[in-house]
Design an enzyme around this catalytic site. Structure first.
Site, PDB file in Angstrom:
ATOM      1  N   SER A   1       0.820  -1.211   0.000  1.00  0.00           N
ATOM      2  CA  SER A   1       0.000   0.000   0.000  1.00  0.00           C
ATOM      3  C   SER A   1       0.858   1.267   0.000  1.00  0.00           C
ATOM      4  O   SER A   1       1.663   1.458  -0.890  1.00  0.00           O
ATOM      5  CB  SER A   1      -0.954  -0.055   1.186  1.00  0.00           C
TER       6      SER A   1
ATOM      7  N   ASP B   1      -2.545   6.030  -3.624  1.00  0.00           N
ATOM      8  CA  ASP B   1      -1.358   5.359  -3.084  1.00  0.00           C
ATOM      9  C   ASP B   1      -0.903   4.317  -4.123  1.00  0.00           C
ATOM     10  O   ASP B   1      -1.425   4.303  -5.239  1.00  0.00           O
ATOM     11  CB  ASP B   1      -1.658   4.736  -1.711  1.00  0.00           C
TER      12      ASP B   1
ATOM     13  N   ASP C   1      -1.296   1.087  -4.551  1.00  0.00           N
ATOM     14  CA  ASP C   1      -2.221   0.074  -5.052  1.00  0.00           C
ATOM     15  C   ASP C   1      -3.591   0.658  -5.361  1.00  0.00           C
ATOM     16  O   ASP C   1      -4.502  -0.070  -5.754  1.00  0.00           O
ATOM     17  CB  ASP C   1      -2.340  -1.111  -4.079  1.00  0.00           C
TER      18      ASP C   1
ATOM     19  N   ASP D   1      -6.125   1.747  -3.756  1.00  0.00           N
ATOM     20  CA  ASP D   1      -7.383   1.631  -3.024  1.00  0.00           C
ATOM     21  C   ASP D   1      -7.712   2.973  -2.379  1.00  0.00           C
ATOM     22  O   ASP D   1      -8.830   3.216  -1.970  1.00  0.00           O
ATOM     23  CB  ASP D   1      -7.351   0.498  -1.983  1.00  0.00           C
TER      24      ASP D   1
HETATM   25 MG    MG Z   1      -3.512   1.058  -0.370  1.00  0.00          MG
END
Ligand code: MG
Length: 448
Positions: A93, A232, A234, A236
């Site tokens: 992340s 960020d 990834d 999400d």
């Molecule tokens: Mg993340």
């Protein structure tokens, strides 16, 4: 082993190919016969961990669909689309490029809840599965349609009428080839920054917080853009910068989407974490809805039972009508949708959300002193914060005053720190509460 979101830590010490292999075997033991989808962000250790993890899963008899580098929400979406039995993203992340980790998803695209994580831990440490015999080993295959189908699904779901100018900052992460493309296909003029995939994350610290987004704020102003958006690694997570180059508070975005979801559904439950603004209750209750608060990292777990219409934690938004996963890319499209339907600049839309002075500070506290300091602080705060009307103890201690101001103190799960959050009705009240908290923490820390 699991933190607030999956397994995470430095590659080579905590997170190793050996651990990846064991986790792969564990997920095979957990799922049984079936298939899972695997993705990763562009960290330099991603390929190694992915191959080891997939090996473990195949050896356990599980079939694997490897979609390669893809954002976490795309993995969640693809898991559901392909009717797989689960999904895994190899990502740390917003952690530095030297870290990596694993986040697990259920068949419906929801991240694992605590019970599921405990079962995986058990299968790694206590009762590793035996592995499949040679004739029932798993098979691996690739799949090229994950990103195009995900983009298509978002485009079908959101309505963006105007050609906005958008600066998008993907933190050199997994969304670098996804969000800019989606925004273009939504008819936006796209100014990409930090949107060349690079596992060393040279552009900025990957956590989309205001102190890491100065370049983006400047770029929004310099290019005269309507909005700046940041992920960020990834993706999400989502953060927004308004047309004046100002960071939009995470809590204001949560309140905005919570309000719209409740208005749209004429009621319903909104889930948010323990550390967010009371403005969320205010807008949701005014619209006829109800707010449920959860511990940090846990907003997803109650979505099915509550039939929640929206869930949000700072930087992390879940739109259950699209899927029960945190989705920074869908969130980006939704921000443009609001701007398009409201026909107002983002700063004006956000100005309709109540805004109260907030303060956050982390105090150093050795792990062994945390429980004692927390116990003493609880009683001290209840005594000192005049007329407490509600005490929530689901994650630390949050005291809500009748007038809407509140104070939260909670031990960090990952660092030797005690975190304090205060929101006051006025600047003065915020300062008073801040002082009470700081005095208490210092006194009990010295005595510890
Ligand atoms: Mg993340």
């Amino acid at each position: 082993m699991f933190g607030t979101r999956g397994v995470r830590g430095p590659f080579g010490s905590k997170v190793t190919p050996e651990l990846a292999l064991k986790l792969g075997a564990a997920i095979a033991g957990y799922v049984g016969k079936g298939k899972i989808v695997v993705a990763r962000d562009p960290r330099t250790s991603g390929e190694i961990l992915s191959q080891a993890f997939i090996s473990g899963a195949l050896a356990g008899g599980l079939n694997v669909i490897d979609i390669g580098i893809a954002p976490s929400p795309c993995l969640a979406f693809t898991t559901r689309e392909l009717k797989a039995d689960g999904g895994v993203v190899i990502t740390a992340s917003h952690n530095p490029p030297t870290d990596n980790g694993f986040a697990f998803y259920s068949a419906d695209g929801m991240e694992f809840v605590d019970d599921q994580e405990l079962r995986i831990e058990g299968l790694v440490f206590d009762s590793p599965p035996k592995g499949a015999s040679w004739e029932s080993l798993g098979e691996a295959e690739g799949y090229d349609e994950a990103i195009p189908k995900y983009i298509e699904a978002i485009k079908e779901d959101v309505k963006v009428n105007e050609g906005f100018k958008v600066v998008i900052d993907c933190a050199n992460g997994a969304a670098s080839d996804v969000t800019p493309r989606l925004l273009e296909e939504l008819g936006c003029e796209v100014v990409p920054m930090n949107s060349k995939m690079d596992g060393s994350f040279p552009g900025r610290n990957p956590e989309p917080q205001p102190w890491n987004l100065k370049d983006l704020m400047r770029a929004v102003k310099e290019t005269g853009a309507d909005v700046g958006l940041a992920h960020d690694t990834d993706a999400d997570r989502i953060a927004a910068i308004d047309e004046n180059g100002n960071f939009v508070k995470h809590d204001a975005l949560i309140a905005l989407f919570a309000k719209m979801a409740v208005e749209g559904g004429r009621g319903g439950v909104v889930i948010t974490s323990i550390n967010t603004s009371v403005s969320i209750e205010e807008v949701v209750e005014r619209a006829g809805g109800r707010v449920l608060r959860t511990p940090l990292g846990d907003i997803h777990s109650e979505i099915p039972a509550q039939k929640a219409v929206f869930a949000g934690e700072p930087g992390k938004l879940i739109f259950p009508e699209f899927g029960p996963w945190m989705d920074g890319i869908y969130g980006a499209a939704k921000i443009l949708e609001v701007m398009s339907s409201e026909k107002k600049p983002l700063s004006e839309i956000i100005s309709e959300i109540p805004d109260y002075p907030m303060y956050q500070h982390d105090f150093y506290c050795p792990d062994e002193a945390k429980a004692g300091v927390m116990r003493k602080m609880r009683n001290y705060l209840i005594e000192r914060v005049a007329g407490p009307y509600e005490v929530l103890e689901i994650d630390g201690v949050r005291i809500n005053r009748k007038n809407g101001s509140w104070i939260l103190i909670r031990p960090s799960g990952t660092e030797p720190k005690i975190r304090v959050v205060v929101e006051g009705r006025t600047e003065d009240e915020m300062k008073t509460l801040r002082q009470i908290a700081a005095l208490g923490v210092k006194r009990f820390l010295n005595a510890a």
